[in-house]
Design a protein around this motif. Structure first.
Motif, PDB file in Angstrom:
ATOM      1  N   TYR A 109      -2.647  -1.810  12.489  1.00 22.01           N
ATOM      2  CA  TYR A 109      -3.355  -2.891  11.805  1.00 22.01           C
ATOM      3  C   TYR A 109      -3.178  -2.843  10.283  1.00 22.01           C
ATOM      4  O   TYR A 109      -3.899  -3.515   9.561  1.00 22.01           O
ATOM      5  N   ALA A 110      -2.220  -2.083   9.806  1.00 18.03           N
ATOM      6  CA  ALA A 110      -1.947  -2.031   8.368  1.00 18.03           C
ATOM      7  C   ALA A 110      -1.366  -3.368   7.922  1.00 18.03           C
ATOM      8  O   ALA A 110      -0.647  -4.027   8.667  1.00 18.03           O
ATOM      9  N   HIS A 111      -1.683  -3.753   6.703  1.00 18.11           N
ATOM     10  CA  HIS A 111      -1.174  -5.024   6.185  1.00 18.11           C
ATOM     11  C   HIS A 111       0.332  -4.927   5.944  1.00 18.11           C
ATOM     12  O   HIS A 111       0.818  -3.972   5.350  1.00 18.11           O
ATOM     13  N   VAL A 115       3.274  -2.468   3.556  1.00 21.60           N
ATOM     14  CA  VAL A 115       4.490  -1.863   4.111  1.00 21.60           C
ATOM     15  C   VAL A 115       5.718  -2.393   3.375  1.00 21.60           C
ATOM     16  O   VAL A 115       6.629  -1.640   3.018  1.00 21.60           O
ATOM     17  N   ALA A 116       5.750  -3.678   3.107  1.00 19.99           N
ATOM     18  CA  ALA A 116       6.870  -4.287   2.395  1.00 19.99           C
ATOM     19  C   ALA A 116       6.969  -3.757   0.966  1.00 19.99           C
ATOM     20  O   ALA A 116       8.075  -3.537   0.454  1.00 19.99           O
ATOM     21  N   LYS A 117       5.821  -3.533   0.297  1.00 26.05           N
ATOM     22  CA  LYS A 117       5.846  -2.978  -1.067  1.00 26.05           C
ATOM     23  C   LYS A 117       6.438  -1.571  -1.077  1.00 26.05           C
ATOM     24  O   LYS A 117       7.232  -1.230  -1.954  1.00 26.05           O
ATOM     25  N   SER A 120      10.122  -1.790  -0.554  1.00 22.60           N
ATOM     26  CA  SER A 120      10.751  -2.329  -1.752  1.00 22.60           C
ATOM     27  C   SER A 120      10.861  -1.271  -2.844  1.00 22.60           C
ATOM     28  O   SER A 120      11.907  -1.146  -3.494  1.00 22.60           O
ATOM     29  N   GLU A 121       9.796  -0.509  -3.050  1.00 22.41           N
ATOM     30  CA  GLU A 121       9.835   0.571  -4.055  1.00 22.41           C
ATOM     31  C   GLU A 121      10.891   1.611  -3.705  1.00 22.41           C
ATOM     32  O   GLU A 121      11.604   2.107  -4.573  1.00 22.41           O
ATOM     33  N   ALA A 122      10.974   1.948  -2.426  1.00 21.29           N
ATOM     34  CA  ALA A 122      11.966   2.935  -1.992  1.00 21.29           C
ATOM     35  C   ALA A 122      13.379   2.409  -2.208  1.00 21.29           C
ATOM     36  O   ALA A 122      14.269   3.135  -2.677  1.00 21.29           O
TER      37      ALA A 122
END
Length: 138
Positions: A109-111, A115-117, A120-122
């Motif tokens: 149930y994580a937003h 996860v996308a942020k 993206s940072e990685a």
């Protein structure tokens, strides 16, 4: 074989048998072609290759277990981290050789935005091996 005549009294229906003579001719020609070309395909150049023994490289690169909980908390190999420190940590790990794999474990149930942020940072830091870890049990 049936031959037609011009006598209209002896008119018969159309001929309903297949003429197989051209088919047999084509098949015989193809058979001869394959018989001639088949031995040419099996010839190979014999080479005496050198013999060497080696073992497979079983060195596994280290990996980073990155957890994302439903409430938005982030974990780096079990240690809680802040989102502001992620870029520096990813830069440090991306410069290593071999580069470690990033295994993302996100709560069901994580937003998705969080996860996308993280992904993206990685990616911005140069991490190229990013994967999701899932639970195969139903």
């Amino acid at each position: 074989m049936a031959f037609g005549s011009f006598d209209s009294k002896r008119h018969q229906g159309p001929m309903a048998e297949i003429n197989v003579v051209p088919l047999v001719d084509v098949m015989l020609v193809l058979l001869v072609v394959f018989i001639i070309t088949a031995p040419l395909l099996t010839n190979a150049v014999k080479i005496d290759l050198p013999k060497a023994s080696s073992t497979a490289n079983l060195t596994q690169p280290e990996h980073i277990e990155f957890g994302i909980r439903e409430d938005g908390s982030l974990f780096w190999n079990g240690e809680k981290v802040e989102e502001a420190n992620l870029h520096q940590r990813f830069l440090k790990e991306a410069s290593k050789q071999p580069q470690p794999e990033l295994h993302l474990r996100a709560d069901r149930y994580a937003h998705y935005e969080l996860v996308a942020k993280v992904m993206s940072e990685a990616a911005k830091a140069g991490m190229i091996r990013i994967g999701f870890v899932t639970d195969p049990r139903p």
